[in-house]
Scaffold this motif. Structure first.
Motif, PDB file in Angstrom:
ATOM      1  N   HIS A   1       0.843  -1.194   0.000  1.00 54.75           N
ATOM      2  CA  HIS A   1       0.000   0.000   0.000  1.00 54.75           C
ATOM      3  C   HIS A   1       0.883   1.252   0.000  1.00 54.75           C
ATOM      4  O   HIS A   1       1.964   1.262   0.599  1.00 54.75           O
ATOM      5  CB  HIS A   1      -0.896   0.021   1.243  1.00 54.75           C
ATOM      6  N   SER A   2       0.381   2.290  -0.635  1.00 54.32           N
ATOM      7  CA  SER A   2       1.100   3.564  -0.652  1.00 54.32           C
ATOM      8  C   SER A   2       0.778   4.407   0.579  1.00 54.32           C
ATOM      9  O   SER A   2       1.603   5.213   1.026  1.00 54.32           O
ATOM     10  CB  SER A   2       0.706   4.384  -1.887  1.00 54.32           C
ATOM     11  N   PHE A   3      -0.442   4.221   1.125  1.00 54.96           N
ATOM     12  CA  PHE A   3      -0.902   5.163   2.155  1.00 54.96           C
ATOM     13  C   PHE A   3      -0.069   5.103   3.428  1.00 54.96           C
ATOM     14  O   PHE A   3      -0.145   5.999   4.263  1.00 54.96           O
ATOM     15  CB  PHE A   3      -2.397   4.947   2.463  1.00 54.96           C
ATOM     16  N   ILE A   4       0.740   4.057   3.597  1.00 60.94           N
ATOM     17  CA  ILE A   4       1.552   3.952   4.817  1.00 60.94           C
ATOM     18  C   ILE A   4       2.671   4.996   4.847  1.00 60.94           C
ATOM     19  O   ILE A   4       3.260   5.237   5.890  1.00 60.94           O
ATOM     20  CB  ILE A   4       2.146   2.537   5.002  1.00 60.94           C
ATOM     21  N   GLY A   5       2.972   5.572   3.704  1.00 63.10           N
ATOM     22  CA  GLY A   5       3.957   6.647   3.682  1.00 63.10           C
ATOM     23  C   GLY A   5       5.384   6.151   3.510  1.00 63.10           C
ATOM     24  O   GLY A   5       5.639   4.943   3.372  1.00 63.10           O
ATOM     25  N   ILE A   6       6.303   7.089   3.568  1.00 65.22           N
ATOM     26  CA  ILE A   6       7.669   6.819   3.130  1.00 65.22           C
ATOM     27  C   ILE A   6       8.607   6.465   4.281  1.00 65.22           C
ATOM     28  O   ILE A   6       9.082   5.334   4.379  1.00 65.22           O
ATOM     29  CB  ILE A   6       8.182   8.040   2.334  1.00 65.22           C
ATOM     30  N   GLU A   7       8.858   7.420   5.160  1.00 61.60           N
ATOM     31  CA  GLU A   7       9.909   7.195   6.170  1.00 61.60           C
ATOM     32  C   GLU A   7       9.524   6.111   7.171  1.00 61.60           C
ATOM     33  O   GLU A   7       8.449   6.133   7.757  1.00 61.60           O
ATOM     34  CB  GLU A   7      10.217   8.492   6.917  1.00 61.60           C
ATOM     35  N   GLY A   8      10.418   5.180   7.343  1.00 60.59           N
ATOM     36  CA  GLY A   8      10.175   4.087   8.288  1.00 60.59           C
ATOM     37  C   GLY A   8       9.276   3.002   7.728  1.00 60.59           C
ATOM     38  O   GLY A   8       8.906   2.065   8.434  1.00 60.59           O
ATOM     39  N   ALA A   9       8.935   3.125   6.472  1.00 58.95           N
ATOM     40  CA  ALA A   9       8.061   2.110   5.866  1.00 58.95           C
ATOM     41  C   ALA A   9       8.503   1.836   4.420  1.00 58.95           C
ATOM     42  O   ALA A   9       9.345   0.985   4.163  1.00 58.95           O
ATOM     43  CB  ALA A   9       6.597   2.556   5.939  1.00 58.95           C
ATOM     44  N   LEU A  10       7.960   2.598   3.471  1.00 58.64           N
ATOM     45  CA  LEU A  10       8.233   2.280   2.060  1.00 58.64           C
ATOM     46  C   LEU A  10       9.669   2.571   1.631  1.00 58.64           C
ATOM     47  O   LEU A  10      10.194   1.928   0.720  1.00 58.64           O
ATOM     48  CB  LEU A  10       7.247   3.026   1.154  1.00 58.64           C
ATOM     49  N   ASP A  11      10.315   3.543   2.304  1.00 58.54           N
ATOM     50  CA  ASP A  11      11.711   3.826   1.897  1.00 58.54           C
ATOM     51  C   ASP A  11      12.600   2.606   2.120  1.00 58.54           C
ATOM     52  O   ASP A  11      13.335   2.164   1.228  1.00 58.54           O
ATOM     53  CB  ASP A  11      12.274   5.078   2.609  1.00 58.54           C
ATOM     54  N   GLU A  12      12.479   2.017   3.300  1.00 64.03           N
ATOM     55  CA  GLU A  12      13.318   0.846   3.619  1.00 64.03           C
ATOM     56  C   GLU A  12      12.871  -0.390   2.842  1.00 64.03           C
ATOM     57  O   GLU A  12      13.697  -1.212   2.439  1.00 64.03           O
ATOM     58  CB  GLU A  12      13.283   0.560   5.125  1.00 64.03           C
ATOM     59  N   LEU A  13      11.573  -0.529   2.646  1.00 64.77           N
ATOM     60  CA  LEU A  13      11.077  -1.682   1.883  1.00 64.77           C
ATOM     61  C   LEU A  13      11.605  -1.638   0.451  1.00 64.77           C
ATOM     62  O   LEU A  13      12.076  -2.643  -0.089  1.00 64.77           O
ATOM     63  CB  LEU A  13       9.542  -1.713   1.875  1.00 64.77           C
ATOM     64  N   LYS A  14      11.552  -0.444  -0.151  1.00 65.29           N
ATOM     65  CA  LYS A  14      12.021  -0.294  -1.527  1.00 65.29           C
ATOM     66  C   LYS A  14      13.510  -0.642  -1.622  1.00 65.29           C
ATOM     67  O   LYS A  14      13.950  -1.378  -2.525  1.00 65.29           O
ATOM     68  CB  LYS A  14      11.758   1.141  -2.010  1.00 65.29           C
ATOM     69  N   LYS A  15      14.289  -0.134  -0.666  1.00 70.03           N
ATOM     70  CA  LYS A  15      15.731  -0.406  -0.646  1.00 70.03           C
ATOM     71  C   LYS A  15      15.986  -1.914  -0.564  1.00 70.03           C
ATOM     72  O   LYS A  15      16.795  -2.486  -1.294  1.00 70.03           O
ATOM     73  CB  LYS A  15      16.351   0.288   0.585  1.00 70.03           C
ATOM     74  N   TYR A  16      15.252  -2.567   0.335  1.00 69.42           N
ATOM     75  CA  TYR A  16      15.419  -4.002   0.568  1.00 69.42           C
ATOM     76  C   TYR A  16      15.079  -4.813  -0.686  1.00 69.42           C
ATOM     77  O   TYR A  16      15.814  -5.722  -1.096  1.00 69.42           O
ATOM     78  CB  TYR A  16      14.510  -4.407   1.734  1.00 69.42           C
ATOM     79  N   ILE A  17      13.957  -4.449  -1.305  1.00 70.01           N
ATOM     80  CA  ILE A  17      13.514  -5.177  -2.508  1.00 70.01           C
ATOM     81  C   ILE A  17      14.491  -4.930  -3.661  1.00 70.01           C
ATOM     82  O   ILE A  17      14.828  -5.850  -4.415  1.00 70.01           O
ATOM     83  CB  ILE A  17      12.057  -4.783  -2.859  1.00 70.01           C
ATOM     84  N   ASP A  18      14.982  -3.703  -3.778  1.00 64.36           N
ATOM     85  CA  ASP A  18      16.000  -3.390  -4.809  1.00 64.36           C
ATOM     86  C   ASP A  18      17.255  -4.236  -4.612  1.00 64.36           C
ATOM     87  O   ASP A  18      17.799  -4.787  -5.567  1.00 64.36           O
ATOM     88  CB  ASP A  18      16.398  -1.907  -4.744  1.00 64.36           C
ATOM     89  N   GLU A  19      17.704  -4.308  -3.356  1.00 65.11           N
ATOM     90  CA  GLU A  19      18.926  -5.081  -3.063  1.00 65.11           C
ATOM     91  C   GLU A  19      18.781  -6.537  -3.473  1.00 65.11           C
ATOM     92  O   GLU A  19      19.744  -7.194  -3.836  1.00 65.11           O
ATOM     93  CB  GLU A  19      19.234  -5.031  -1.559  1.00 65.11           C
ATOM     94  N   LYS A  20      17.572  -7.036  -3.393  1.00 67.97           N
ATOM     95  CA  LYS A  20      17.328  -8.440  -3.733  1.00 67.97           C
ATOM     96  C   LYS A  20      17.022  -8.608  -5.225  1.00 67.97           C
ATOM     97  O   LYS A  20      16.661  -9.710  -5.670  1.00 67.97           O
ATOM     98  CB  LYS A  20      16.172  -8.989  -2.903  1.00 67.97           C
ATOM     99  N   ASN A  21      17.130  -7.519  -5.981  1.00 70.28           N
ATOM    100  CA  ASN A  21      16.794  -7.539  -7.411  1.00 70.28           C
ATOM    101  C   ASN A  21      15.372  -7.995  -7.683  1.00 70.28           C
ATOM    102  O   ASN A  21      15.099  -8.717  -8.636  1.00 70.28           O
ATOM    103  CB  ASN A  21      17.766  -8.425  -8.196  1.00 70.28           C
ATOM    104  N   LYS A  22      14.470  -7.595  -6.796  1.00 65.52           N
ATOM    105  CA  LYS A  22      13.053  -7.898  -6.968  1.00 65.52           C
ATOM    106  C   LYS A  22      12.323  -6.599  -7.286  1.00 65.52           C
ATOM    107  O   LYS A  22      12.936  -5.528  -7.336  1.00 65.52           O
ATOM    108  CB  LYS A  22      12.497  -8.524  -5.691  1.00 65.52           C
TER     109      LYS A  22
END
Ligand code: BMP
Length: 219
Positions: free
Chosen positions: A85-106
């Protein structure tokens, strides 16, 4: 045409699923299947899709703090992509998730709007801002609300858009493709059919007919 993401929310015979293979771009898996048969059985069921590099989209509509979402993703590594979901916002949520998924090439998909009546699109400006900042691989946008889908396509011309709400929820096959979606997510129309293979062939034909009419006309 290979524009169908099959929402496999019900247990199907592996043989039927494997026969659908050639008509499907990817598979979307969510809680219904995972809770019915568990992770290992799910992996067995979609084995051919994993082996042949069809996109496996894990739809748990992640909406939590970063650590929890990362823990969930780390336990479902057979998938290629994850919806949040987008509504959870960026800091402490989607920013770290995006980084993690990128690192895994997903890949990460973010929800821009939902297909049911009660979803409030007045919040779209906020959601649009979150999506712009996170810059996910793709976006989920509804086939039941074609004007919103069109707006989302205009706002994000380069993103992959996947669109549910067709068939069982009232959207017409092919309409979302005409309004900017890259793929149509279809579940019940296929898995509740007595003849899923016949049904999927019929859907592909309807999509092709719609595209032939709308291409060039820019709805
Ligand atoms: P069906 O074709 O059976 O309506 O399935 C649609 C699929 O897309 C379901 O898995 C549902 O959870 C999902 N979905 C949706 O219907 N609307 C949304 O806005 C977002 C979804 O992920």
């Amino acid at each position: 045409l290979n524009k169908i993401i099959f929402a496999i929310d019900e247990v199907l015979d592996k043989s039927i699923l494997d026969n659908l293979f050639e008509y499907i771009y990817g598979i979307k898996i969510g809680y219904p299947l995972l809770l019915k048969i568990g992770v290992n059985e799910t992996i067995n069921l979609v084995h051919n899709f994993i082996k042949n590099d069809k996109e496996i989209i894990m739809d748990l509509k992640l909406a939590d703090i970063d650590n929890t979402m990362k823990s969930i993703v780390s336990q479902l590594e057979f998938a290629d992509s994850y919806i949040a979901h987008s509504f959870i916002g960026i800091e402490g949520a989607l920013d770290e998730l995006k980084k993690y998924i990128d690192e895994k090439n997903k890949k990460l998909y973010l929800l821009a709007s939902m297909s049911h009546k009660g979803w409030n699109d007045n919040f779209y400006p906020y959601i649009k801002n979150v999506i712009s900042k996170i810059d996910p691989y793709g976006i989920v946008a509804p086939a039941t609300k074609l004007q919103i889908l069109k707006t989302i396509r205009k706002d994000f011309p380069k993103k992959i858009i996947i669109s549910p709400g067709i068939g069982a929820q009232g959207g017409e096959f092919g309409d979302a493709l005409c309004y900017g979606a890259d793929y149509e997510i279809i579940g019940r129309s296929i898995y509740t059919s007595k003849d899923p293979i016949g049904k999927i062939k019929e859907i592909v034909k309807l999509q092709e007919e719609k595209i032939n009419v709308c291409k060039g006309s820019n709805p």
